[in-house]
Each structure stands twice: as structure tokens, then as C-alpha cells.
Motif scaffolding. Sequence first.
Motif, PDB file in Angstrom:
ATOM      1  N   LEU A 284       0.818  -1.209   0.000  1.00 38.53           N
ATOM      2  CA  LEU A 284       0.000   0.000   0.000  1.00 38.53           C
ATOM      3  C   LEU A 284       0.854   1.263   0.000  1.00 38.53           C
ATOM      4  O   LEU A 284       0.528   2.256  -0.655  1.00 38.53           O
ATOM      5  CB  LEU A 284      -0.922   0.006   1.228  1.00 38.53           C
ATOM      6  N   LEU A 285       1.975   1.218   0.725  1.00 41.55           N
ATOM      7  CA  LEU A 285       2.825   2.397   0.837  1.00 41.55           C
ATOM      8  C   LEU A 285       3.577   2.700  -0.456  1.00 41.55           C
ATOM      9  O   LEU A 285       3.779   3.869  -0.805  1.00 41.55           O
ATOM     10  CB  LEU A 285       3.843   2.202   1.973  1.00 41.55           C
ATOM     11  N   PHE A 286       3.973   1.654  -1.191  1.00 40.39           N
ATOM     12  CA  PHE A 286       4.802   1.873  -2.372  1.00 40.39           C
ATOM     13  C   PHE A 286       4.092   2.694  -3.451  1.00 40.39           C
ATOM     14  O   PHE A 286       4.647   3.692  -3.933  1.00 40.39           O
ATOM     15  CB  PHE A 286       5.299   0.536  -2.924  1.00 40.39           C
ATOM     16  N   PRO A 287       2.871   2.313  -3.868  1.00 41.42           N
ATOM     17  CA  PRO A 287       2.191   3.159  -4.854  1.00 41.42           C
ATOM     18  C   PRO A 287       1.903   4.563  -4.331  1.00 41.42           C
ATOM     19  O   PRO A 287       1.926   5.534  -5.097  1.00 41.42           O
ATOM     20  CB  PRO A 287       0.887   2.417  -5.161  1.00 41.42           C
ATOM     21  N   LEU A 288       1.651   4.674  -3.019  1.00 42.39           N
ATOM     22  CA  LEU A 288       1.444   5.992  -2.428  1.00 42.39           C
ATOM     23  C   LEU A 288       2.711   6.835  -2.563  1.00 42.39           C
ATOM     24  O   LEU A 288       2.641   8.031  -2.899  1.00 42.39           O
ATOM     25  CB  LEU A 288       1.055   5.859  -0.956  1.00 42.39           C
ATOM     26  N   SER A 289       3.867   6.221  -2.337  1.00 41.38           N
ATOM     27  CA  SER A 289       5.129   6.960  -2.440  1.00 41.38           C
ATOM     28  C   SER A 289       5.390   7.409  -3.872  1.00 41.38           C
ATOM     29  O   SER A 289       5.916   8.500  -4.096  1.00 41.38           O
ATOM     30  CB  SER A 289       6.288   6.096  -1.936  1.00 41.38           C
ATOM     31  N   ILE A 290       5.029   6.575  -4.845  1.00 42.72           N
ATOM     32  CA  ILE A 290       5.207   6.950  -6.253  1.00 42.72           C
ATOM     33  C   ILE A 290       4.308   8.139  -6.597  1.00 42.72           C
ATOM     34  O   ILE A 290       4.737   9.084  -7.264  1.00 42.72           O
ATOM     35  CB  ILE A 290       4.903   5.760  -7.183  1.00 42.72           C
ATOM     36  N   PHE A 291       3.058   8.076  -6.130  1.00 41.55           N
ATOM     37  CA  PHE A 291       2.132   9.174  -6.382  1.00 41.55           C
ATOM     38  C   PHE A 291       2.649  10.481  -5.774  1.00 41.55           C
ATOM     39  O   PHE A 291       2.631  11.535  -6.425  1.00 41.55           O
ATOM     40  CB  PHE A 291       0.760   8.839  -5.800  1.00 41.55           C
ATOM     41  N   LEU A 292       3.137  10.408  -4.535  1.00 45.54           N
ATOM     42  CA  LEU A 292       3.652  11.602  -3.877  1.00 45.54           C
ATOM     43  C   LEU A 292       4.883  12.150  -4.598  1.00 45.54           C
ATOM     44  O   LEU A 292       5.051  13.364  -4.735  1.00 45.54           O
ATOM     45  CB  LEU A 292       3.998  11.291  -2.416  1.00 45.54           C
ATOM     46  N   PHE A 293       5.743  11.241  -5.065  1.00 46.32           N
ATOM     47  CA  PHE A 293       6.943  11.667  -5.786  1.00 46.32           C
ATOM     48  C   PHE A 293       6.579  12.397  -7.078  1.00 46.32           C
ATOM     49  O   PHE A 293       7.097  13.476  -7.371  1.00 46.32           O
ATOM     50  CB  PHE A 293       7.823  10.461  -6.092  1.00 46.32           C
ATOM     51  N   VAL A 294       5.683  11.803  -7.861  1.00 46.38           N
ATOM     52  CA  VAL A 294       5.276  12.422  -9.133  1.00 46.38           C
ATOM     53  C   VAL A 294       4.579  13.760  -8.864  1.00 46.38           C
ATOM     54  O   VAL A 294       4.831  14.757  -9.557  1.00 46.38           O
ATOM     55  CB  VAL A 294       4.352  11.475  -9.920  1.00 46.38           C
ATOM     56  N   TRP A 295       3.708  13.787  -7.847  1.00 43.90           N
ATOM     57  CA  TRP A 295       3.021  15.027  -7.506  1.00 43.90           C
ATOM     58  C   TRP A 295       4.008  16.095  -7.050  1.00 43.90           C
ATOM     59  O   TRP A 295       3.912  17.261  -7.462  1.00 43.90           O
ATOM     60  CB  TRP A 295       2.000  14.748  -6.401  1.00 43.90           C
ATOM     61  N   GLY A 296       4.987  15.692  -6.224  1.00 40.72           N
ATOM     62  CA  GLY A 296       6.002  16.635  -5.754  1.00 40.72           C
ATOM     63  C   GLY A 296       6.860  17.158  -6.894  1.00 40.72           C
ATOM     64  O   GLY A 296       7.224  18.340  -6.915  1.00 40.72           O
ATOM     65  N   LYS A 297       7.158  16.280  -7.862  1.00 36.32           N
ATOM     66  CA  LYS A 297       7.946  16.695  -9.026  1.00 36.32           C
ATOM     67  C   LYS A 297       7.179  17.729  -9.851  1.00 36.32           C
ATOM     68  O   LYS A 297       7.742  18.734 -10.317  1.00 36.32           O
ATOM     69  CB  LYS A 297       8.251  15.472  -9.885  1.00 36.32           C
ATOM     70  N   ARG A 298       5.893  17.516 -10.028  1.00 36.80           N
ATOM     71  CA  ARG A 298       5.085  18.472 -10.789  1.00 36.80           C
ATOM     72  C   ARG A 298       4.972  19.806 -10.065  1.00 36.80           C
ATOM     73  O   ARG A 298       5.013  20.866 -10.691  1.00 36.80           O
ATOM     74  CB  ARG A 298       3.702  17.882 -11.049  1.00 36.80           C
ATOM     75  N   LYS A 299       4.825  19.761  -8.748  1.00 37.94           N
ATOM     76  CA  LYS A 299       4.754  21.000  -7.975  1.00 37.94           C
ATOM     77  C   LYS A 299       6.070  21.771  -8.081  1.00 37.94           C
ATOM     78  O   LYS A 299       6.069  22.998  -8.227  1.00 37.94           O
ATOM     79  CB  LYS A 299       4.452  20.682  -6.510  1.00 37.94           C
ATOM     80  N   LEU A 300       7.185  21.055  -8.026  1.00 37.56           N
ATOM     81  CA  LEU A 300       8.489  21.699  -8.144  1.00 37.56           C
ATOM     82  C   LEU A 300       8.673  22.301  -9.532  1.00 37.56           C
ATOM     83  O   LEU A 300       9.157  23.432  -9.679  1.00 37.56           O
ATOM     84  CB  LEU A 300       9.602  20.690  -7.855  1.00 37.56           C
ATOM     85  N   ASP A 301       8.291  21.554 -10.555  1.00 40.94           N
ATOM     86  CA  ASP A 301       8.389  22.062 -11.936  1.00 40.94           C
ATOM     87  C   ASP A 301       7.567  23.333 -12.111  1.00 40.94           C
ATOM     88  O   ASP A 301       8.024  24.309 -12.716  1.00 40.94           O
ATOM     89  CB  ASP A 301       7.913  21.002 -12.928  1.00 40.94           C
ATOM     90  N   LEU A 302       6.343  23.313 -11.588  1.00 38.73           N
ATOM     91  CA  LEU A 302       5.451  24.467 -11.727  1.00 38.73           C
ATOM     92  C   LEU A 302       6.022  25.685 -11.009  1.00 38.73           C
ATOM     93  O   LEU A 302       6.022  26.801 -11.549  1.00 38.73           O
ATOM     94  CB  LEU A 302       4.069  24.132 -11.175  1.00 38.73           C
ATOM     95  N   ALA A 303       6.535  25.478  -9.791  1.00 36.68           N
ATOM     96  CA  ALA A 303       7.105  26.589  -9.029  1.00 36.68           C
ATOM     97  C   ALA A 303       8.344  27.145  -9.723  1.00 36.68           C
ATOM     98  O   ALA A 303       8.530  28.372  -9.798  1.00 36.68           O
ATOM     99  CB  ALA A 303       7.448  26.126  -7.611  1.00 36.68           C
ATOM    100  N   ALA A 304       9.203  26.249 -10.245  1.00 35.70           N
ATOM    101  CA  ALA A 304      10.416  26.683 -10.931  1.00 35.70           C
ATOM    102  C   ALA A 304      10.074  27.425 -12.228  1.00 35.70           C
ATOM    103  O   ALA A 304      10.681  28.459 -12.542  1.00 35.70           O
ATOM    104  CB  ALA A 304      11.305  25.474 -11.230  1.00 35.70           C
ATOM    105  N   ARG A 305       9.097  26.907 -12.971  1.00 34.39           N
ATOM    106  CA  ARG A 305       8.674  27.563 -14.212  1.00 34.39           C
ATOM    107  C   ARG A 305       8.141  28.971 -13.927  1.00 34.39           C
ATOM    108  O   ARG A 305       8.472  29.933 -14.627  1.00 34.39           O
ATOM    109  CB  ARG A 305       7.594  26.727 -14.900  1.00 34.39           C
ATOM    110  N   THR A 306       7.305  29.072 -12.898  1.00 34.08           N
ATOM    111  CA  THR A 306       6.722  30.371 -12.540  1.00 34.08           C
ATOM    112  C   THR A 306       7.806  31.368 -12.161  1.00 34.08           C
ATOM    113  O   THR A 306       7.774  32.542 -12.572  1.00 34.08           O
ATOM    114  CB  THR A 306       5.725  30.203 -11.375  1.00 34.08           C
ATOM    115  N   PHE A 307       8.787  30.913 -11.382  1.00 35.12           N
ATOM    116  CA  PHE A 307       9.879  31.797 -10.967  1.00 35.12           C
ATOM    117  C   PHE A 307      10.705  32.255 -12.173  1.00 35.12           C
ATOM    118  O   PHE A 307      11.027  33.437 -12.297  1.00 35.12           O
ATOM    119  CB  PHE A 307      10.779  31.088  -9.958  1.00 35.12           C
TER     120      PHE A 307
END
Length: 237
Positions: free
Chosen positions: A63-86
Motif C-alpha cells: 500500500l505504501l509503495f504506490p502511495l510513495s510513487i504518487f507523492l513523488f510524481v506530484w512533488g515533481k510536478r509542484k516543483l516544476d510548476l514553481a520553478a517555471r513560474t519563478f
Amino acid sequence: MKGKLLDYYKDNVRAYALVFVYVKKEYKMFNLFFWFMVFCLFLVAGASFSYHWNKVFFNYSLLLFPLSIFLFVWGKRKLDLAARTFLENELELMVPLKGWRGEQFNLLQIELIQTYLLDNGLHYKWKIEKLIDSYELEVKNRKLAPLIAPSILLTLTVPNINQYLPYLYKSPDVIKYNAQGYIFIGIFLLSLVVLMLVTVLSRAYQEVKEEVLIQDLILRKNLISILQDVLLKLEEK
């Protein structure tokens, strides 16, 4: 002088100094999710070999492994969006359709290093070549060979897995619940997930490798790459 140039790159030119320091919240969150995913990957690997003795641990790890993948992908997208905006709003740079690091950002790094070389009397072909050779030698001397080569690791691991899987398939609980098919599907899906994960990680690694992994060596490698670009521009003139 090469030490001062490396310090200048570290403090003013690398991706963290130009971008990530201004989006610290997203950057720290991405790092947290990255290491959580790595932890869960090892957790699943360990739990799969203890399935017969501790099924609850195995189920929770799945259960934890797919959750960790989802969080990683979501965190990567949030970082990309913040970096792009800056980059778009503060530095007024064009960014690519995917990710945030584009040609204009790379040119900015080259220009900053080029300006430093000019200001410090290093903007000559032979001096830049000496700097590159010096950094390459440092990278070569500092790089550590892996304790176990991948081919040897596979040679040691695969036979043990082949011995364990028949035992797992024949265990009383697996036979009782006719779970052989589920185990096969689970292993197959896990293999696909690992392959997809490697692809995603390789892309993310290119953007945050200066901070996530072996920082000292990677800083030198990235600086070498920029110096080579500066050298090419110098030779074109």
C-alpha cells in the motif's frame, strides 16, 4: 583559482542557487518524497521475502509503495510548476513545454561563468582547457568504484530469487487461497513499475542531481560541461 571558480559556481550559478533557493518549500517537499519512495522500494523488496512469516507487513508495504510513487510524481510536478513560474516571472526566461530547464536557462549559466572568467583574467582558451583538465582529474580521483558490480549483483541475486519463488508459490497459504496467479501478476506489475520508475527518476535526476546525490562530484561535472560550452563559444569567435 579553480577552487574560487567552483565556489562561484556553487554559490551563484548552479540550479539551486538560481532557482531552488527561491522555491524552497516545493524543493524540500520533492526531496522528502524522493527519499520516502526510495525507502518504500526497499521496504517492498524486504517485505516480499518475508511474506510467509509476516503477511501484514507485506500488505502494508504494498500500500505504501504506490502511495510513495504518487507523492513523488506530484512533488515533481509542484516543483516544476514553481520553478517555471519563478523563471518566467522573476528572470523573464522562456521555459520548455515540459519541465523547467530550457535552453535560455543553460545560456544564463554559461553567461555567468563567462563573465566570471572575463573578470578574473581566465577567458583564454588554454586557461579554460587547463581548468577542464584539472576538474576532470579531480572527478577521476574522487570517484569511488562500486563495491559490487551490477553484473555480479545479478549473478548473486537471480539464483536466490529463483530458489525462493517456487517455495513461495508452494506455501500452504498461497495454495489454500489459490494465490499463485496473484503473486505472478504482482511480480509482473512490480517489474513494470520499477522500469517506469527508473525512467522518471532518470529525468528528475538530471534536474536535481546537484542536491539529491553525490554533490561534490556532480558540481564539478556540471561545471566542466559549462566550461566546455564557454570554450566552444570562444572558438567560434
